[in-house]
Design an enzyme around this catalytic site. Sequence first.
Site, PDB file in Angstrom:
ATOM      1  N   CYS A  79      70.900  53.782  59.419  1.00 28.43           N
ATOM      2  CA  CYS A  79      69.985  53.103  58.501  1.00 28.43           C
ATOM      3  C   CYS A  79      70.389  51.637  58.299  1.00 28.43           C
ATOM      4  O   CYS A  79      70.130  50.802  59.150  1.00 28.43           O
ATOM      5  CB  CYS A  79      69.908  53.881  57.181  1.00 28.43           C
ATOM      6  N   HIS A 169      69.484  59.434  58.451  1.00 28.30           N
ATOM      7  CA  HIS A 169      70.814  59.744  57.925  1.00 28.30           C
ATOM      8  C   HIS A 169      71.295  61.134  58.336  1.00 28.30           C
ATOM      9  O   HIS A 169      71.122  62.087  57.578  1.00 28.30           O
ATOM     10  CB  HIS A 169      70.799  59.696  56.390  1.00 28.30           C
ATOM     11  N   GLU A 171      74.193  62.075  58.141  1.00 25.87           N
ATOM     12  CA  GLU A 171      75.273  62.409  57.198  1.00 25.87           C
ATOM     13  C   GLU A 171      74.741  63.100  55.941  1.00 25.87           C
ATOM     14  O   GLU A 171      75.529  63.597  55.134  1.00 25.87           O
ATOM     15  CB  GLU A 171      76.086  61.149  56.844  1.00 25.87           C
TER      16      GLU A 171
END
Lengths: 191, 291
Positions: A79, A169, A171
């Site tokens: 991002c 994302h 994560e």
Amino acid sequence: MKIGILALQGAFIEHAKMLQALNVDSFEIRQKKDLDQPMDGIILPGGESTTMYKLLVDLEMFDIIKEKIINGLPVFGTCAGLLLLAKTVHNHSNPYIQTMDIVARKNAYGRQLGSFRTVSSFAGKANVPFVFIRAPYVESIGKDVEVLAVVDDKIVAVRQGNQLATAFHPELTKDLSIHEYFIDICKKAIS
Amino acid sequence: MKNERYELNKELAQMLKGGVIMDVTNAEQAKIAEKAGACAVMALERIPADIRAAGGVSRMSDPKLIKEIQAAVTIPVMAKVRIGHFAEAQILEALEIDYIDESEVLSPADDIYHINKHDFQVPFVCGAKNLGEALRRIDEGASMIRTKGEPGTGDVIQAVKHMRLIQSEIQNLVSTRADELFNKAKELQVSYDLVKYVHENGKLPVVNFAAGGIATPADASLMMQLGAEGVFVGSGIFKSGDPAKRAAAIVKAVTNFKDAKVLAEVSENLGEAMVGINEEEIELLMRERGE
């Protein structure tokens, strides 16, 4: 194997947890002296690109990180991290690290109401969850850039040599496959 | 679908972590804040210190001002609505605001009910001075929490008190026996599921920032060391002598909150801090608004 995670602002702890799940050591990079530690790869996390850029410059870390990436240190930007790596950010004038030959658009899906999640394929692997938060996308790429994921005709994951960037994302999910892909790049860079 | 939106809204707050959210009253200030490294701005007509000075009823900002600020920056833009004023919140949602702060800084519109935040697509942040308030707001749909502190004073004492209390109440819940959690839920007036989450995870299910009275890099570091995941700075920046410099210093202080050397460097020569008022000198206690 040790991965440095830029920890100036944003969702850096989430990346550390992903690496932990893969049994890979990591450390936080908050200031210049943290860059002296040996590392086999660096992660530029999600957060605000303007905030991170300002801190990178003020804390005298910008040139060092840029040089490391130019010299082949594997890097993974998510991002805001993608924006930091892009050669051009279409609707934004800041010159960032600019090592990736891509044109990106900041807040490309609009404001928070435009944030969304989806499931798509990444580098040939199907059913990988993608989370887009006020995300950018890639408008165009240079000849050395490989497209790894496309959502609704928009490029959302790219690779150029040892550089990996996603507009979304990984994560924020439990799926480790994209972090695994990055660790693979790091392993190959060592050998 | 609704649940997915709530997850996305909590995740936006995750992206703000380790950052400073600054109050701004016009596009020019918003640009200064963004350039100084703010991770978001709070758009409002008057900063809390001026709301205090002016007295009277304070309300949601003019949509024109909010649109001007949205056009001026690329970072997220937040704005405040009065506690319980869901029509103001509907207006902000129509403006595609990135985060709504249902805030005790404005005059409350309802002395019993907060907004049912589940009815909205856009995220909400709410203030809390203890764990019960924080969890009640989350039950109502808030996807981010901040301490109330005492806004517009430049006095950090209440933010410290609220952060310490929330953290110690969390620890207390962690060490509570599982069969006592049902009664805890009753005491805190929140759902059992939320109490259980805190018991098992040792933290709130959403991001928790500090707010209300933070004026210096040292204040920001203090709040981070007490467990805040980021800070709001309201009056502290644009009521000070050199806003751009102070803003950048607080941003750096939040990133390196544990490194006293960095803190000493950034605290140097910042010019006048906001004058501030001690908490015993004020008549209006904004933190008492909305339980």
